[in-house]
Design a protein around this motif. Structure first.
Motif, PDB file in Angstrom:
ATOM      1  N   TYR A   1      19.621 -83.454  48.402  1.00  0.00           N
ATOM      2  CA  TYR A   1      19.323 -83.348  46.970  1.00  0.00           C
ATOM      3  C   TYR A   1      20.397 -82.542  46.263  1.00  0.00           C
TER       4      TYR A   1
ATOM      5  N   VAL B   1      13.114 -91.437  48.970  1.00  0.00           N
ATOM      6  CA  VAL B   1      12.104 -90.778  48.143  1.00  0.00           C
ATOM      7  C   VAL B   1      11.087 -91.805  47.633  1.00  0.00           C
TER       8      VAL B   1
ATOM      9  N   LEU C   1      16.438 -84.760  40.583  1.00  0.00           N
ATOM     10  CA  LEU C   1      17.579 -84.216  41.326  1.00  0.00           C
ATOM     11  C   LEU C   1      17.784 -82.743  41.010  1.00  0.00           C
TER      12      LEU C   1
ATOM     13  N   ILE D   1      17.725 -92.053  46.576  1.00  0.00           N
ATOM     14  CA  ILE D   1      16.421 -91.883  45.929  1.00  0.00           C
ATOM     15  C   ILE D   1      15.508 -93.052  46.298  1.00  0.00           C
TER      16      ILE D   1
ATOM     17  N   LYS E   1      14.752 -80.574  42.549  1.00  0.00           N
ATOM     18  CA  LYS E   1      14.779 -80.510  44.012  1.00  0.00           C
ATOM     19  C   LYS E   1      16.080 -79.890  44.508  1.00  0.00           C
ATOM     20  N   GLY E   2      17.172 -80.197  43.815  1.00  0.00           N
ATOM     21  CA  GLY E   2      18.463 -79.702  44.277  1.00  0.00           C
ATOM     22  C   GLY E   2      18.619 -78.208  44.075  1.00  0.00           C
TER      23      GLY E   2
END
Lengths: 402, 526
Positions: free
Chosen positions: B492, A155, B44, A151, B47-48
């Motif tokens: 993700y 991200v 998470l 992350i 998006k996952g």
């Protein structure tokens, strides 16, 4: 009179079994503990030949700074040159610096948040809320570091690189808004004050903070165009000559801070809760506010415990591998700029050790790094544990007195 | 009356003094920590899970007549406010260009979502976006809706054929070949029999392979260019814009199942993560088998057998501190001692014939499990010790007074009472081990393991093989794939899976500990 059981064969076999089992447990227990010691012994034995006077013996000064091409000392970590037989440029200094830098940034993020959280939950929170909040924060610790690294590196890092103004805006606006809230809260009508009380603030502040973050992000382009000609990143580059990298020390610090917060929080909270209740109650009976109780009475007593919490947090931050590996860019630089990348001891080991030939200088150098990490964290934790044990003893004594 | 040193209290109302800004900042730090955790989990999850939803395909015509079929991904304002760009996923890697395209939003002349757009999941070249023109099947040429139906029918057949062939290879052919390799010196007749059986099986596999061939799709991409696509290469096909929400939900479930049950494709950027799930579970199981007896043994020794003196206290502190030693150090130890030391010796003694290619002298399942067992040993020891110290002394004294030996007291009274604590320790150890990646990078994780460590061949569990791991899969797909953007959805999803597994484990441990504290009270500290 003779004991009737002592001649009983069943009794004797039971006794024998007991002795055998005790022996086995002792052997097993000591064996396990010896295995643990073996870690330190192995690292030491493998590292010692590095300093053996011989063909590839290294001196301590060579580890610190390798002779550069232009004659003066340079801090470079170029271990692949070792195999080529060129002048070794394997100074551990940049790696040490990177490790420290990452850990310091992580602590800068984690200490205020964790200690604030500990103070709030030990002083203000209602017991019911606290029983729920503690496990929630424990879950933060369970987050796998590879996910945090992903992350942070893929991200958050790129987002901050593109939206620098928004990120700065969030960081600046949140504390300001909190101080405004603190000043404004007493002006609110009493029923509202009671409804939005400090005791349950951890809950009702959640949506407020979320809205604040959104507002800060929305407002950012506005002040960016007012003061920084519409592009903060370019302004930073022109004014200070800083290039904002997507993967930098700040991002590492943020992600690692996230990983370190729960550990520091849990121990600091324990230290504060261990302070004898009657001291705090006495202070409050004298008319002190709860915050004054904390800073004047509880904090001085719990300080060693809080220090030990920070030390354990530092130990974790120094040894963290995946977050640094994924979010730092892994460039071995010796700069103090928080917007540059870095490379730490742990991530160097993870990347380079599988490729290093066993027994070679590079291999032993990396083992030296591992030994340094082991010793550092072990010492930190032992010190912290001793401090905590002493503190606990003192409390027990003071409780016994009253 | 005025009390010295005391702030004056208002005469009318007795109000609590105000706490000041610091208290509010402290409250905010709790909220902020929880918010960060929540944001991470929400990010998470969204998006996952969104990755598997069949997203709407857009057909966009630019002002210069250029047509693009794709899925809009993100939108960015250009620096200096010079317009807005949108990134489309246009797939079709075989068309030459990339699979992404940035389009300037003001230049879009029209944006439609026609129902006849098709998504094909292909074995090579990845995904295809476009239109289905015709299907050529056994000499027939079908167009329109008939083509779609014929293709769906054929895809189902192909799936069945593929599975039949895989099963044949896995269950019959490979074991036979291995048996023949292992026993080359068996009798002549037996050998001939085996040979004939192998040939029959291989002929059957060839037949199944032949049945898969035939059938060609005529496709049209966004530029109107036609191309032919052999049907056997197509894994799945759907028309997202024509699907109702329940069809989409069904498709979503199917994709999710594929993700969980299939192997990776396209250098870990597509397909599923089943081998990684399997490897993670197997490694953690092995580790639990290794760590539980030793951890409990050490805890029992420290708490019940050893003399409670200064030395024991120091050892206890030392063990507790090992939990804080960085995991990478354990990885180094595992590589140096287990892999190079013990593994190298085993190779020299038992697998001399296959040297210099190492059997146990390289990273593998056994060494990874051992390393992680060592890593989680302190967790189990500390949890078990806490459980043991919570058992009141009079329970032990009662058992001893009734004539039980110390060993009997331990096995019949103390250990059953400490069982939940041991279980808590084990769960915490498993949770920690499942999330560790750094030591595994040194002792045996693989980017793509050719063989699963468990199969039908003796000894069934292959401890020397490398294995795949969910955490390492995340690292590898995110950092070592050629197109990170294309791999992101999968990363993700994998991260979400890992986090869910670990959170469930931790929540179980937390609830168990809570229950224990209620039942037994606080531990006795020594």
């Amino acid at each position: 009179m003779s004991d009737p059981t002592s001649t009983n064969p069943l009794y004797r076999s039971r006794q024998r079994r007991d002795r055998l089992a005790t022996l086995l447990i002792t052997a097993g227990g000591i064996g396990v503990l010896l295995t643990v010691i073996a870690i330190a012994v192995f690292l030491l034995v493998e590292v010692v030949p590095l300093f053996w006077p011989g063909a590839d013996g290294m001196s301590l000064s060579a580890l610190w700074s390798a002779p550069g091409t232009s004659g003066e000392a340079e801090f470079r970590w170029l271990p692949h040159r070792l195999e080529e037989g060129v002048v070794a440029q394997a100074s551990l200094a940049p790696l040490l610096w990177g490790t420290l830098e990452a850990a310091i940034w992580a602590l800068i993020v984690a200490i205020p948040l964790a200690l604030g959280a500990a103070a709030h939950s030990s002083l203000y929170m209602t017991p019911g809320l606290r029983a729920r909040m503690k496990p929630t924060l424990e879950l933060m610790e369970a987050m796998p570091s590879v996910v945090l690294g992903f992350i942070a590196g893929l991200v958050l890092g790129p987002w901050v690189e593109r939206h620098l103004a928004e990120a700065v805006s969030v960081v600046l606006l949140l504390p300001l808004a909190m101080i405004t809230l603190a000043l404004g809260h007493r002006r609110l009508p009493v029923p509202v004050q009671r409804y939005l009380s400090l005791n349950s603030a951890a809950l009702w502040l959640l949506p407020c903070l979320l809205l604040l973050v959104l507002a800060a992000v929305q407002l950012a382009p506005l002040w960016e165009s007012w003061w920084f000609a519409g592009d903060l990143r370019e302004w930073v580059e022109q004014r200070w000559g800083l290039d904002v990298q997507a993967r930098n020390a700040m991002i590492v610090g943020l992600a690692m801070g996230f990983a370190v917060i729960p550990g520091i929080y849990a121990l600091a909270e324990d230290a504060l809760s261990d302070v004898p209740r009657n001291l705090a109650e006495g202070a409050q009976a004298m008319g002190a506010t709860r915050w004054q109780t904390l800073t004047r009475v509880m904090l001085p007593i719990a300080l060693p415990g809080i220090f030990s919490a920070i030390m354990i947090g530092a130990g974790r931050a120094v040894g963290e591998t995946m977050i640094v590996l994924m979010a730092s860019g892994n460039s071995a630089l010796m700069t103090a700029t928080p917007l540059d990348g870095l490379r730490s001891l742990a991530s160097s080991i993870a990347i380079e050790l599988p490729e290093a030939a066993p027994g070679g200088t590079h291999y032993r150098l990396l083992l030296l790094a591992a030994l340094a990490l082991f010793l550092f964290t072990f010492l930190m934790n032992t010190l912290a544990e001793l401090v905590r044990a002493r503190l606990r003893q003192r409390f027990r004594r003071s409780r016994g007195d009253t | 009356m005025k009390i010295p040193g005391h702030t004056a209290v208002g005469s009318k109302t007795l109000r609590r003094p105000h706490e000041g800004p610091w208290a509010w900042l402290a409250a905010a730090s709790v909220a902020l920590s929880v918010l960060m955790l929540g944001a991470l989990i929400v990010l998470l999850s969204v998006k996952g899970l969104a990755n598997f939803w069949p997203s709407t395909l857009h057909e966009v015509i630019l002002d210069d007549g250029d047509t693009v079929i794709g899925v809009p991904f993100e939108q960015r304002t250009l620096p200096g406010g010079e317009g807005v760009e949108r990134r489309y996923w246009i797939a079709n890697r075989d068309d030459g260009g990339g699979i992404w395209r940035w389009l300037s939003v003001p230049r879009l002349a029209s944006d439609q979502t026609p129902d006849d757009l098709v998504v094909l999941e292909r074995r090579h070249w990845g995904t295809f976006f476009g239109r289905l023109v015709a299907v050529r099947l056994e000499g027939e040429r079908l167009t329109g809706e008939a083509a779609w139906l014929a293709m769906e029918q054929r895809l189902k057949e192909l799936d069945a054929l593929r599975q039949a062939r895989q099963q044949l290879t896995r269950d019959d052919i490979l074991p036979l070949i291995r048996r023949m390799e292992r026993e080359p010196s068996s009798s002549e007749t037996q050998h001939r029999l085996d040979d004939r059986q192998l040939q029959a099986l291989q002929a059957r596999a060839k037949e199944l392979r032949r049945l898969q061939q035939g059938g060609v799709l005529v496709l049209e991409n966004s530029q109107g260019q036609r191309q032919e696509q052999p049907l056997e290469e197509v894994l799945d096909a759907w028309r997202p814009n024509a699907m109702a929400w329940y069809e989409k939900l069904g498709h979503w479930g199917g994709e999710l199942w594929q993700f969980l049950s299939e192997g990776p494709r396209d250098a870990n950027t597509a397909g599923g993560v089943w081998p990684a799930i399997f490897g993670t579970i197997l490694m953690v199981l092995l580790m639990s088998v290794l760590v539980t007896p030793f951890g409990v043994l050490a805890a029992v020794y420290l708490n019940e057998v050893a003399h409670q003196g200064r030395l024991t206290r120091l050892v206890r502190i030392g063990v507790r501190n090992l939990a804080g030693v960085p995991s990478i150090v354990y990885g180094v130890f595992g590589l140096g001692v287990f892999v190079y030391g013990i593994g190298g010796s085993i190779d020299r003694w038992f697998f001399d014939s296959s040297l210099p290619s190492p059997t146990f002298g390289t990273g593998g399942l056994l060494w990874a499990s051992l390393t992680l067992a060592l890593l989680t040993l302190p967790v189990v020891i500390v949890a078990t010790e806490e459980g043991l110290s919570r058992i009141p002394l009079h329970q032990r004294e009662g058992a001893l007074a009734l004539g039980a030996t110390r060993f009997e007291t331990l096995t019949r009274v103390v250990l059953p009472m400490a069982m939940p604590a041991m279980l808590t320790g084990l769960i915490l150890a498993v949770a920690r081990a499942a999330g560790e990646v750094a030591p595994l990078m040194l002792v045996g994780v693989a980017k793509l393991a050719p063989q699963v460590p468990v199969d039908g061949e003796f000894p069934f569990l292959h401890l020397e093989r490398k294995f795949m791991h969910l955490g390492y899969h995340i690292y590898d797909a995110a950092f070592h794939s050629s197109d990170v953007q294309a791999a992101m959805p999968l990363v993700y999803a994998t991260a979400l899976l890992l986090v869910v597994v670990i959170l469930v484990l931790n929540l179980t441990a937390i609830f168990m500990r809570h229950y224990l504290r209620k039942r037994h009270g606080a531990p006795v500290r020594r």
